[in-house]
Write an enzyme that holds these catalytic residues in place. Structure first.
Site, PDB file in Angstrom:
ATOM      1  N   GLY A   1       0.115   2.209  -5.830  1.00 39.46           N
ATOM      2  CA  GLY A   1       1.172   1.488  -5.131  1.00 39.46           C
ATOM      3  C   GLY A   1       0.690   1.003  -3.781  1.00 39.46           C
ATOM      4  O   GLY A   1      -0.514   0.810  -3.565  1.00 39.46           O
ATOM      5  N   SER A   2       1.645   0.851  -2.866  1.00 40.01           N
ATOM      6  CA  SER A   2       1.319   0.217  -1.583  1.00 40.01           C
ATOM      7  C   SER A   2       0.683   1.215  -0.608  1.00 40.01           C
ATOM      8  O   SER A   2       0.823   2.438  -0.769  1.00 40.01           O
ATOM      9  CB  SER A   2       2.578  -0.377  -0.980  1.00 40.01           C
ATOM     10  OG  SER A   2       3.487   0.669  -0.705  1.00 40.01           O
TER      11      SER A   2
ATOM     12  N   THR B   1       3.234   3.663   1.329  1.00 39.04           N
ATOM     13  CA  THR B   1       3.739   4.738   0.459  1.00 39.04           C
ATOM     14  C   THR B   1       2.622   5.743   0.188  1.00 39.04           C
ATOM     15  O   THR B   1       2.843   6.954   0.229  1.00 39.04           O
ATOM     16  CB  THR B   1       4.274   4.164  -0.863  1.00 39.04           C
ATOM     17  OG1 THR B   1       5.213   3.142  -0.578  1.00 39.04           O
ATOM     18  CG2 THR B   1       4.940   5.230  -1.698  1.00 39.04           C
ATOM     19  N   GLY B   2       1.427   5.239  -0.083  1.00 39.40           N
ATOM     20  CA  GLY B   2       0.277   6.123  -0.329  1.00 39.40           C
ATOM     21  C   GLY B   2       0.049   7.049   0.857  1.00 39.40           C
ATOM     22  O   GLY B   2      -0.188   8.251   0.686  1.00 39.40           O
TER      23      GLY B   2
ATOM     24  N   GLU C   1      -4.675   4.758  -5.668  1.00 38.97           N
ATOM     25  CA  GLU C   1      -5.011   3.380  -6.054  1.00 38.97           C
ATOM     26  C   GLU C   1      -4.067   2.478  -5.283  1.00 38.97           C
ATOM     27  O   GLU C   1      -2.902   2.315  -5.651  1.00 38.97           O
ATOM     28  CB  GLU C   1      -4.805   3.186  -7.570  1.00 38.97           C
ATOM     29  CG  GLU C   1      -5.697   4.046  -8.448  1.00 38.97           C
ATOM     30  CD  GLU C   1      -7.121   3.517  -8.555  1.00 38.97           C
ATOM     31  OE1 GLU C   1      -7.466   2.531  -7.869  1.00 38.97           O
ATOM     32  OE2 GLU C   1      -7.900   4.106  -9.315  1.00 38.97           O
TER      33      GLU C   1
ATOM     34  N   CYS D   1      -3.094  -5.783  -8.053  1.00 37.30           N
ATOM     35  CA  CYS D   1      -3.770  -5.190  -6.894  1.00 37.30           C
ATOM     36  C   CYS D   1      -5.160  -5.786  -6.703  1.00 37.30           C
ATOM     37  O   CYS D   1      -5.619  -5.971  -5.588  1.00 37.30           O
ATOM     38  CB  CYS D   1      -3.860  -3.681  -7.059  1.00 37.30           C
ATOM     39  SG  CYS D   1      -4.556  -3.210  -8.633  1.00 37.30           S
TER      40      CYS D   1
ATOM     41  N   GLU E   1      -2.423  -8.318   2.270  1.00 38.82           N
ATOM     42  CA  GLU E   1      -2.054  -8.542   0.871  1.00 38.82           C
ATOM     43  C   GLU E   1      -0.706  -9.275   0.784  1.00 38.82           C
ATOM     44  O   GLU E   1       0.253  -8.889   1.445  1.00 38.82           O
ATOM     45  CB  GLU E   1      -1.941  -7.182   0.172  1.00 38.82           C
ATOM     46  CG  GLU E   1      -1.724  -7.268  -1.321  1.00 38.82           C
ATOM     47  CD  GLU E   1      -1.629  -5.890  -1.969  1.00 38.82           C
ATOM     48  OE1 GLU E   1      -0.927  -5.022  -1.433  1.00 38.82           O
ATOM     49  OE2 GLU E   1      -2.276  -5.694  -3.013  1.00 38.82           O
TER      50      GLU E   1
HETATM   51  P1  NAD Z   1       5.369   0.997  -3.727  1.00 39.41           P
HETATM   52  O1  NAD Z   1       4.417   1.749  -2.897  1.00 39.41           O
HETATM   53  O2  NAD Z   1       6.559   0.430  -3.089  1.00 39.41           O
HETATM   54  O3  NAD Z   1       5.936   1.933  -4.906  1.00 39.41           O
HETATM   55  C1  NAD Z   1       5.099   2.558  -5.843  1.00 39.41           C
HETATM   56  C2  NAD Z   1       5.800   3.787  -6.398  1.00 39.41           C
HETATM   57  O4  NAD Z   1       5.974   4.726  -5.340  1.00 39.41           O
HETATM   58  C3  NAD Z   1       7.209   3.522  -6.956  1.00 39.41           C
HETATM   59  O5  NAD Z   1       7.377   4.314  -8.118  1.00 39.41           O
HETATM   60  C4  NAD Z   1       8.112   4.013  -5.834  1.00 39.41           C
HETATM   61  O6  NAD Z   1       9.366   4.434  -6.294  1.00 39.41           O
HETATM   62  C5  NAD Z   1       7.328   5.188  -5.296  1.00 39.41           C
HETATM   63  N1  NAD Z   1       7.646   5.550  -3.915  1.00 39.41           N
HETATM   64  C6  NAD Z   1       8.127   4.754  -2.922  1.00 39.41           C
HETATM   65  N2  NAD Z   1       8.252   5.462  -1.769  1.00 39.41           N
HETATM   66  C7  NAD Z   1       7.842   6.731  -2.041  1.00 39.41           C
HETATM   67  C8  NAD Z   1       7.701   7.911  -1.262  1.00 39.41           C
HETATM   68  N3  NAD Z   1       8.012   7.938   0.036  1.00 39.41           N
HETATM   69  N4  NAD Z   1       7.212   9.007  -1.870  1.00 39.41           N
HETATM   70  C9  NAD Z   1       6.850   8.999  -3.157  1.00 39.41           C
HETATM   71  N5  NAD Z   1       6.965   7.906  -3.953  1.00 39.41           N
HETATM   72  C10 NAD Z   1       7.450   6.785  -3.394  1.00 39.41           C
HETATM   73  O7  NAD Z   1       4.498  -0.099  -4.465  1.00 39.41           O
HETATM   74  P2  NAD Z   1       5.008  -1.241  -5.433  1.00 39.41           P
HETATM   75  O8  NAD Z   1       5.731  -2.239  -4.601  1.00 39.41           O
HETATM   76  O9  NAD Z   1       5.679  -0.667  -6.626  1.00 39.41           O
HETATM   77  O10 NAD Z   1       3.594  -1.856  -5.943  1.00 39.41           O
HETATM   78  C11 NAD Z   1       2.924  -2.812  -5.211  1.00 39.41           C
HETATM   79  C12 NAD Z   1       1.728  -2.231  -4.486  1.00 39.41           C
HETATM   80  O11 NAD Z   1       0.950  -1.442  -5.376  1.00 39.41           O
HETATM   81  C13 NAD Z   1       0.771  -3.286  -3.978  1.00 39.41           C
HETATM   82  O12 NAD Z   1       0.347  -2.968  -2.677  1.00 39.41           O
HETATM   83  C14 NAD Z   1      -0.410  -3.219  -4.932  1.00 39.41           C
HETATM   84  O13 NAD Z   1      -1.620  -3.663  -4.416  1.00 39.41           O
HETATM   85  C15 NAD Z   1      -0.430  -1.787  -5.289  1.00 39.41           C
HETATM   86  N6  NAD Z   1      -1.071  -1.574  -6.604  1.00 39.41           N
HETATM   87  C16 NAD Z   1      -2.320  -1.001  -6.645  1.00 39.41           C
HETATM   88  C17 NAD Z   1      -2.968  -0.830  -7.876  1.00 39.41           C
HETATM   89  C18 NAD Z   1      -4.329  -0.196  -7.976  1.00 39.41           C
HETATM   90  O14 NAD Z   1      -4.707   0.237  -9.056  1.00 39.41           O
HETATM   91  N7  NAD Z   1      -5.100  -0.114  -6.898  1.00 39.41           N
HETATM   92  C19 NAD Z   1      -2.335  -1.231  -9.039  1.00 39.41           C
HETATM   93  C20 NAD Z   1      -1.063  -1.800  -8.959  1.00 39.41           C
HETATM   94  C21 NAD Z   1      -0.436  -1.952  -7.716  1.00 39.41           C
END
Ligand code: NAD
Length: 479
Positions: free
Chosen positions: A227-228, A231-232, A249, A283, A380
């Site tokens: 994810g983003s 959040t990571g 990731e 991503c 991004e």
């Molecule tokens: P996001 O970080 O908003 O959410 C990802 C997940 O995290 C969701 O399930 C969300 O509910 C959960 N989440 C949100 N806040 C949280 C918290 N505080 N604690 C625990 N979990 C939480 O990301 P998104 O908008 O769903 O995806 C887009 C991002 O993901 C982009 O930045 C993209 O580059 C990245 N991404 C990376 C890869 C990779 O393999 N490197 C693949 C796909 C997407």
């Protein structure tokens, strides 16, 4: 007509909750279905179920060949539901039916691939001289928490679920609020494979509430997050409380270096998939094109005309450019495009939302005259937006490519193999493509450096994120 309602899967049961989420179709913003919104109590039940399953030894006490058959059966079941799943994923996510179907097939491939490794997780023996016997065992982590994003929910989930199960872990999956339905179909397929109760649990809940609760829970032994970056980072802070190892990731701002001798057809087909596939919500999207100055104007013109030629429409019609996931995502992309123009970037294609369509459609957008200090050159977008920058020397191109905080993938387009390999070594990225963007596959390790994260998914290497090493050092009497 009432909407189909989906539920969470906890401890082998489909479980409803008091609160529901309505899932919208990005092509129309009309409701597709509703789903139970997991609360903290649901998260607790899911973790307890996974903990019991992991501690019971049911996944690991069996001969490894049993896990091979479980994984192969999951793959077979996924192939059976691929069409139904693709219709639902296409409706909730906006992607094309074909791409949605490919996600299910790719998910099946992950289970087949890691089935092939489930009975080959072998340790080593360590020579310590007479009087000792020493060897290593790979043991499962225990409970793996997997937090999944919305852009490729089914294949990204399978990417970490398959090696986790191959290694004998129990899993809790936190599905993305905007696109959780395809994962319910995946879960149905998994359910039919007859794994021990609690081996796989699926929760759809708010990230900041349920996701955060899960990430900080002491029953979690390992976290895989896709994810983003923000959040990571917050998940890593939670994981630090219990010293839980994590695979991160995260996002990217990946660059392709285009030299004057590049094959133009290969390049344009890579740009097309690299930045416009899945409406740029990838991503590892090709979001920066660095072009040798002698061909810069010509490439800008070709890429602009490629962007302008794309047919924009719903995924259900297999359009070439599909909507982005939500109105909020669209507004964020529009705002970045406005700021890019204010900072001096020149639009040669698109630049704004598509007017006259009811869904979340962004025009395929290309900026030239981009300079490295502009936001559009380093941050991004996560949409169909490409920034093109010129360079004069190989050295300068490498500097530009490596000049962001990210480092997920990179690419080199040239006929000169020496140059390609020279550049590839110096590019700060987890994966480098030569002459074809997205050239890797499920067999090739994938992951980032810098703010793109750490740990590797895919390939044989990924399996070792789901095990820990135990060393057995034995003193032999009388030797
Ligand atoms: P996001 O970080 O908003 O959410 C990802 C997940 O995290 C969701 O399930 C969300 O509910 C959960 N989440 C949100 N806040 C949280 C918290 N505080 N604690 C625990 N979990 C939480 O990301 P998104 O908008 O769903 O995806 C887009 C991002 O993901 C982009 O930045 C993209 O580059 C990245 N991404 C990376 C890869 C990779 O393999 N490197 C693949 C796909 C997407």
């Amino acid at each position: 007509m009432s909407l189909v309602h989906w539920r969470n899967h906890i401890n082998g049961q489909w479980v409803d909750s008091d609160q529901h989420l309505t899932i919208l179709n990005p092509a129309s913003n009309q409701p597709v279905a509703t789903i139970a919104q997991a609360c903290i109590a649901d998260a607790e039940c899911a973790l307890q179920a996974a903990r019991r399953c992991a501690d019971s030894g049911e996944l690991i006490a069996v001969r490894p060949a049993r896990r091979v058959t479980w994984l192969l059966e999951i793959a077979r079941q996924i192939r059976l539901v691929a069409d139904d799943g693709a219709h639902l994923l296409c409706a909730e996510n906006g992607k094309t039916f074909n791409d949605a179907r490919d996600e299910f097939i790719e998910a099946a491939r992950y289970f087949e691939y890691y089935a092939g490794m489930a009975d080959k997780i072998e340790g080593i023996s360590v020579p310590l001289g007479n009087g000792y016997m020493d060897f290593t065992l790979y043991e499962p982590m225990g409970v793996s928490l997997q937090i999944v994003p919305w852009n490729f929910p089914v294949s990204i989930c399978a990417r970490s679920l398959a090696p986790a199960l191959a290694a004998g872990n129990a899993v809790v999956i936190k599905s993305p609020e905007l696109s959780p339905l395809g994962l319910c179909i995946l879960m149905q397929a998994i359910e039919r494979a007859g794994l021990p109760t609690g081996a796989v649990n699926l929760l759809c809940g708010r990230g900041r509430e349920v996701g955060a609760y899960l990430a900080g829970h002491k029953h979690v032994d390992q976290i895989v997050f896709t994810g983003s970056v923000p959040t990571g980072q917050s998940i890593l802070r939670a994981a630090a409380e219990n010293a839980v190892p994590s695979v991160m990731e995260l996002g990217g701002k990946s660059a392709a270096l285009v030299f004057a001798d590049a094959d133009r057809e290969q390049l344009l087909s890579s740009v097309r998939s690299g930045i416009f596939f899945n409406a740029g919500q990838v991503c590892s999207a090709l979001s920066r094109l660095l072009v040798e100055r002698s061909i810069y104007d010509e490439v800008v013109e070709q890429v602009a005309s490629l962007a302008n030629s794309l047919h924009i429409g719903p995924g259900a019609e297999n359009a070439e450019l599909t909507p982005v996931i939500s109105a909020g995502q669209l507004h964020g992309i529009q705002a970045m495009c406005r700021r890019a123009q204010e900072q001096g970037a020149r639009v040669v294609a698109g630049g704004d939302a598509v007017s006259g369509l009811s869904g979340n459609y962004m025009q395929p957008t290309v900026f030239c005259d981009v300079t490295p200090e502009m936001e559009i050159a380093s941050q991004e977008v996560f949409g169909p937006v490409l920034a093109i920058l010129p360079f004069d020397t190989e050295e300068q191109a490498i500097g530009l490519a490596n000049g962001t905080d990210f480092g997920l993938v990179a690419g080199v387009f040239t006929q000169d193999l020496n140059r390609a390999l020279r550049c590839a070594r110096r590019l700060r990225a987890g994966q480098v493509f030569v002459n074809e963007w997205f050239a890797g596959g499920i067999e090739t390790p994938f992951g980032g450096v810098g703010l793109s994260g750490y740990g590797r998914e895919k390939g044989q290497e990924a399996l070792y994120s789901y095990v820990r090493t135990k060393n057995l050092a034995v003193r032999i009497q009388g030797e």
